[in-house]
Design a protein around this motif. Structure first.
Motif, PDB file in Angstrom:
ATOM      1  N   PRO A  83       0.465   9.832  13.925  1.00 27.92           N
ATOM      2  CA  PRO A  83       0.307   9.726  12.474  1.00 27.92           C
ATOM      3  C   PRO A  83       1.619  10.056  11.775  1.00 27.92           C
ATOM      4  N   ARG A  84       1.962   9.228  10.802  1.00 25.80           N
ATOM      5  CA  ARG A  84       3.241   9.392  10.110  1.00 25.80           C
ATOM      6  C   ARG A  84       3.034   9.139   8.618  1.00 25.80           C
ATOM      7  N   GLU A  85       3.702   9.921   7.803  1.00 22.55           N
ATOM      8  CA  GLU A  85       3.626   9.724   6.364  1.00 22.55           C
ATOM      9  C   GLU A  85       4.426   8.477   5.987  1.00 22.55           C
ATOM     10  N   ILE A  86       3.779   7.535   5.310  1.00 24.90           N
ATOM     11  CA  ILE A  86       4.425   6.293   4.890  1.00 24.90           C
ATOM     12  C   ILE A  86       4.389   6.224   3.366  1.00 24.90           C
ATOM     13  N   ALA A  87       5.569   6.167   2.755  1.00 25.09           N
ATOM     14  CA  ALA A  87       5.625   6.073   1.291  1.00 25.09           C
ATOM     15  C   ALA A  87       5.054   4.744   0.822  1.00 25.09           C
ATOM     16  N   ALA A  88       5.423   3.662   1.516  1.00 29.92           N
ATOM     17  CA  ALA A  88       4.926   2.336   1.139  1.00 29.92           C
ATOM     18  C   ALA A  88       4.974   1.419   2.346  1.00 29.92           C
ATOM     19  N   ARG A 106       0.861  -1.174   0.000  1.00 30.58           N
ATOM     20  CA  ARG A 106       0.000   0.000   0.000  1.00 30.58           C
ATOM     21  C   ARG A 106       0.899   1.226   0.000  1.00 30.58           C
ATOM     22  N   GLU A 107       0.560   2.202  -0.821  1.00 30.97           N
ATOM     23  CA  GLU A 107       1.424   3.378  -0.990  1.00 30.97           C
ATOM     24  C   GLU A 107       0.721   4.646  -0.535  1.00 30.97           C
ATOM     25  N   ASN A 108       1.545   5.645  -0.181  1.00 34.29           N
ATOM     26  CA  ASN A 108       1.076   6.996   0.146  1.00 34.29           C
ATOM     27  C   ASN A 108       0.017   6.967   1.259  1.00 34.29           C
ATOM     28  N   LEU A 109       0.441   6.611   2.448  1.00 34.86           N
ATOM     29  CA  LEU A 109      -0.467   6.442   3.578  1.00 34.86           C
ATOM     30  C   LEU A 109      -0.097   7.375   4.716  1.00 34.86           C
ATOM     31  N   ILE A 110      -1.073   7.609   5.586  1.00 37.88           N
ATOM     32  CA  ILE A 110      -0.783   8.146   6.911  1.00 37.88           C
ATOM     33  C   ILE A 110      -1.250   7.096   7.892  1.00 37.88           C
ATOM     34  N   LEU A 111      -0.317   6.585   8.705  1.00 38.01           N
ATOM     35  CA  LEU A 111      -0.625   5.528   9.659  1.00 38.01           C
ATOM     36  C   LEU A 111      -0.040   5.883  11.024  1.00 38.01           C
ATOM     37  N   PRO A 112      -0.692   5.453  12.110  1.00 33.03           N
ATOM     38  CA  PRO A 112      -0.079   5.593  13.427  1.00 33.03           C
ATOM     39  C   PRO A 112       1.225   4.787  13.458  1.00 33.03           C
ATOM     40  N   TYR A 113       2.299   5.454  13.862  1.00 35.80           N
ATOM     41  CA  TYR A 113       3.648   4.886  13.741  1.00 35.80           C
ATOM     42  C   TYR A 113       4.441   5.260  14.987  1.00 35.80           C
ATOM     43  N   PHE A 114       5.303   4.343  15.431  1.00 39.92           N
ATOM     44  CA  PHE A 114       6.208   4.653  16.530  1.00 39.92           C
ATOM     45  C   PHE A 114       7.505   3.884  16.335  1.00 39.92           C
ATOM     46  N   ARG A 115       8.596   4.591  16.451  1.00 38.25           N
ATOM     47  CA  ARG A 115       9.915   3.966  16.402  1.00 38.25           C
ATOM     48  C   ARG A 115      10.438   3.884  17.829  1.00 38.25           C
ATOM     49  N   ASP A 116      10.533   2.652  18.362  1.00 34.02           N
ATOM     50  CA  ASP A 116      11.009   2.433  19.720  1.00 34.02           C
ATOM     51  C   ASP A 116      12.515   2.180  19.676  1.00 34.02           C
ATOM     52  N   GLU A 117      13.288   3.210  19.954  1.00 35.66           N
ATOM     53  CA  GLU A 117      14.745   3.072  19.920  1.00 35.66           C
ATOM     54  C   GLU A 117      15.242   2.219  21.083  1.00 35.66           C
ATOM     55  N   GLU A 118      14.546   2.265  22.214  1.00 38.78           N
ATOM     56  CA  GLU A 118      14.973   1.494  23.378  1.00 38.78           C
ATOM     57  C   GLU A 118      14.906  -0.004  23.114  1.00 38.78           C
ATOM     58  N   LEU A 119      13.798  -0.463  22.495  1.00 36.22           N
ATOM     59  CA  LEU A 119      13.624  -1.888  22.214  1.00 36.22           C
ATOM     60  C   LEU A 119      14.032  -2.245  20.785  1.00 36.22           C
ATOM     61  N   ALA A 120      14.455  -1.262  20.004  1.00 39.51           N
ATOM     62  CA  ALA A 120      14.919  -1.493  18.628  1.00 39.51           C
ATOM     63  C   ALA A 120      13.853  -2.181  17.777  1.00 39.51           C
ATOM     64  N   ALA A 155     -13.227 -10.231  16.023  1.00 37.77           N
ATOM     65  CA  ALA A 155     -13.818  -8.927  16.307  1.00 37.77           C
ATOM     66  C   ALA A 155     -13.388  -7.887  15.288  1.00 37.77           C
ATOM     67  N   SER A 156     -13.093  -8.315  14.076  1.00 34.94           N
ATOM     68  CA  SER A 156     -12.601  -7.355  13.096  1.00 34.94           C
ATOM     69  C   SER A 156     -13.417  -7.410  11.817  1.00 34.94           C
ATOM     70  N   THR A 157     -13.448  -6.295  11.089  1.00 33.81           N
ATOM     71  CA  THR A 157     -14.231  -6.241   9.866  1.00 33.81           C
ATOM     72  C   THR A 157     -13.435  -5.761   8.666  1.00 33.81           C
ATOM     73  N   GLY A 158     -12.227  -5.263   8.856  1.00 32.75           N
ATOM     74  CA  GLY A 158     -11.427  -4.833   7.717  1.00 32.75           C
ATOM     75  C   GLY A 158     -10.536  -3.667   8.085  1.00 32.75           C
ATOM     76  N   ILE A 159      -9.433  -3.525   7.390  1.00 31.76           N
ATOM     77  CA  ILE A 159      -8.488  -2.452   7.672  1.00 31.76           C
ATOM     78  C   ILE A 159      -8.821  -1.232   6.824  1.00 31.76           C
ATOM     79  N   VAL A 160      -8.779  -0.070   7.438  1.00 26.70           N
ATOM     80  CA  VAL A 160      -8.963   1.171   6.712  1.00 26.70           C
ATOM     81  C   VAL A 160      -7.601   1.845   6.577  1.00 26.70           C
ATOM     82  N   LEU A 161      -7.153   2.055   5.353  1.00 29.40           N
ATOM     83  CA  LEU A 161      -5.880   2.722   5.096  1.00 29.40           C
ATOM     84  C   LEU A 161      -6.173   4.045   4.411  1.00 29.40           C
ATOM     85  N   GLU A 162      -5.710   5.130   5.014  1.00 33.00           N
ATOM     86  CA  GLU A 162      -5.969   6.458   4.468  1.00 33.00           C
ATOM     87  C   GLU A 162      -4.890   6.824   3.466  1.00 33.00           C
ATOM     88  N   ARG A 163      -5.295   7.175   2.255  1.00 32.40           N
ATOM     89  CA  ARG A 163      -4.344   7.498   1.199  1.00 32.40           C
ATOM     90  C   ARG A 163      -4.041   9.000   1.179  1.00 32.40           C
TER      91      ARG A 163
END
Length: 204
Positions: free
Chosen positions: A85-90, A26-40, A154-162
Motif C-alpha cells: 500500500p502506498r499513498e498516491i496524491a493522484a 482520482r486523488e488522495n488514494l492508497i493503492l498497492p504499488y511497486f517500483r521495479d528498478e530492475e525492469l524500470a 470476471a470484473s464488477t468495478g474498481i474500488v479506490l480507497e480515499r
C-alpha cells in the motif's frame, strides 16, 4: 443531446506523436504499488469489488520493449508479491475499451481437445442430430475501463480507497501494459498493451 464533456489530457503515443484522450483522475488514494528498478517500470494494482484485480504497468520512457520481453507469469507473480500500500496524491488513467475475437480451433487441439472437430466426434449427449461435429469455436473478450469502473468477463468495478493525505502522482500518459488476474485461481484473463487510447474518429 450530448452529456458533459470528460476532461482530456495529452497521451504521448511516441516521441513524435501526442493525442488528446479522455483522462480519469482520482486523488488522495492508497493503492498497492511497486517500483521495479530492475525492469524500470511502475506497477499499480486496482482491485475489483469481487477481489479480483488488474495490474497496470507503466514502463519508463524508452523501456517498453524491455518490460514486454520480461512479461512472463513469474514476473507478474513477483510484482504481486512486492506490491505494498502506498499513498498516491493522484492517479491519471485514460478511459479505454478493447475487444477481440479468438478462433480456438487451432488452440484447443494443442490442449488435447481435438476429437470434437473430427468425424469421430460423439455429441450424442448434446443433441440427437447425427452425424455432428464442431466446426469452429470463437472466444470474445472485452475490457472497458471508465469512471464507473472496469468491466470484463470476471470484473464488477474498481474500488479506490480515499485518504486525506498526499504523496506521489502516477500518470499513465504514455504506452502501458495491463493484466487482469482472477484471485481464486491466479489465472490471467486479460493481458494487453495500450499504445493509443484515443477514441476512434467517425468517418465523414
Amino acid at each position: 443531446m450530448c452529456g458533459p464533456r470528460r476532461p482530456e489530457a495529452d497521451f504521448h503515443v511516441s516521441e513524435n506523436r501526442t493525442v488528446r484522450v479522455p483522462m480519469m483522475r482520482r486523488e488522495n488514494l492508497i493503492l498497492p504499488y511497486f517500483r521495479d528498478e530492475e525492469l524500470a517500470c511502475t506497477v499499480v494494482e486496482l482491485k475489483y469489488t469481487s477481489n479480483d484485480s488488474a495490474l497496470f504497468i507503466l514502463p519508463d520512457e524508452g523501456k517498453t520493449p524491455d518490460v514486454e520481453a520480461k512479461l512472463l507469469p513469474e514476473t507478474l507473480r513477483r510484482w504481486r508479491s512486492f506490491l505494498r500500500p502506498r499513498e498516491i496524491a493522484a492517479l491519471y488513467l485514460p478511459r479505454f475499451s478493447i475487444s477481440s475475437d479468438y478462433n480456438l480451433q487451432d488452440i484447443l487441439p494443442q490442449l488435447g481437445i481435438g476429437e470434437v472437430f473430427s468425424d469421430q466426434a460423439d455429441l450424442s449427449g448434446v443433441t440427437n442430430t447425427t452425424p455432428l461435429r464442431v466446426s469452429q469455436v470463437v472466444h470474445s473478450a472485452l475490457l472497458n475501463v471508465a469512471e464507473e469502473g472496469t468491466e470484463g468477463s470476471a470484473s464488477t468495478g474498481i474500488v479506490l480507497e480515499r485518504k486525506s493525505f498526499q504523496s506521489n502522482t502516477v500518470r499513465f500518459d504514455r504506452p502501458f501494459l495491463f493484466s487482469v488476474v482472477l484471485k481464486d485461481t491466479q489465472s490471467i484473463i486479460f493481458l494487453g498493451k495500450i499504445v493509443d487510447p484515443s477514441p476512434p474518429r467517425a468517418l465523414l
